[in-house]
Write a protein that holds these residues in place. Structure first.
Motif, PDB file in Angstrom:
ATOM      1  N   GLU A  74       0.825  -1.223   0.000  1.00  0.00           N
ATOM      2  CA  GLU A  74       0.000   0.000   0.000  1.00  0.00           C
ATOM      3  C   GLU A  74       0.859   1.274   0.000  1.00  0.00           C
ATOM      4  N   HIS A  93      -1.279   4.218   8.258  1.00  0.00           N
ATOM      5  CA  HIS A  93      -2.501   3.664   7.649  1.00  0.00           C
ATOM      6  C   HIS A  93      -2.978   2.515   8.526  1.00  0.00           C
ATOM      7  N   HIS A  95      -6.910   0.276   9.905  1.00  0.00           N
ATOM      8  CA  HIS A  95      -8.287  -0.078   9.557  1.00  0.00           C
ATOM      9  C   HIS A  95      -9.187   0.121  10.779  1.00  0.00           C
ATOM     10  N   HIS A 158     -12.630   0.809   3.617  1.00  0.00           N
ATOM     11  CA  HIS A 158     -11.270   0.272   3.678  1.00  0.00           C
ATOM     12  C   HIS A 158     -10.561   0.622   4.990  1.00  0.00           C
TER      13      HIS A 158
HETATM   14 ZN   LIG Z   1      -5.374  -1.019   4.101  1.00  0.00          ZN
END
Ligand SMILES: [Zn+2]
Length: 216
Positions: A74, A93, A95, A158
């Motif tokens: 990512e 990043h 979730h 996401h």
């Molecule tokens: Zn992700």
């Protein structure tokens, strides 16, 4: 410890906190830090972030060349932030479950309803939601690009991206996001969201202006 060892230790500690707070499952999430355009530290693919060690880090450059290790798939959205935001040093990043749930329950929502919580306006201002894009692709970089004046961005269906000038700013921003999303969810379940008055909101944004761009 040299500078890069200290940064790796800070990232390891933040990753453990995010995992402990249920913002990451299995091998989810990634954290990067820009030392300079030729040296960007990033967490590896396929590794639970609570088990991260210093030797796991990969190094990439601003043009997405892999210099060592096995970087997260990512990484394109991290690089987009470093290219467009000169102040960005760290990108987190994760979730966060409740923040993501808002985008699933309310697909037309353009931002988190922040005008219900005083602390959220002061600490972060607006929190936009980027439209869905396939994770790990350049479409994701395009989806976040118009929103990069904000340091917290929810990625529809996401996760979320937070960036800051330090590891602490970016990881605290992620915690702040999920905590706020959870308060709003509880209020929604208990009877519905109510907003602060226009005057109260204006007062809070004045405080936010004095703080500047940083998320606190
Ligand atoms: Zn992700």
């Amino acid at each position: 410890m040299n500078n890069s060892e200290t940064i790796k230790q800070n990232i390891i500690q933040s990753a453990k906190q995010l995992y402990a707070k249920n913002l990451l499952a299995a091998c989810d999430g990634n954290i990067s830090y820009k030392i300079n355009n030729d040296t960007i530290l990033i967490t590896p693919t396929n590794k639970p972030k609570n088990l991260l060690t210093e030797k796991d880090f990969a190094i990439i450059d601003i043009n997405n060349n892999v210099l060592s290790g096995n970087p997260s798939s990512e990484r394109i959205m991290h690089l987009e932030i470093y290219k467009k935001c000169p102040k960005a040093r760290c990108v987190v990043h994760a979730h966060p479950p409740t923040a993501i749930a808002w985008t699933i329950a309310f697909p037309d929502l353009k931002e988190l309803p922040n005008e219900c919580i005083s602390e959220l306006i002061i600490a972060a201002g607006h929190i936009p939601i980027a439209p869905y894009a396939l994770p790990g692709t350049s479409a994701m970089a395009s989806a976040i690009e118009p929103l990069l004046t904000h340091r917290i961005i929810i990625l529809a269906r996401h996760g979320a991206l937070c960036w800051g000038e330090t590891v602490t700013e970016a990881s605290h921003a992620m915690e702040r996001l999920e905590h706020s999303a959870e308060i709003l969810m509880r209020a929604h379940l208990l009877g519905g969201l109510t907003k602060l008055s226009a005057e109260q909101i204006q007062e809070l944004y004045k405080i936010r202006e004095r703080i500047g761009d940083k998320v606190i």
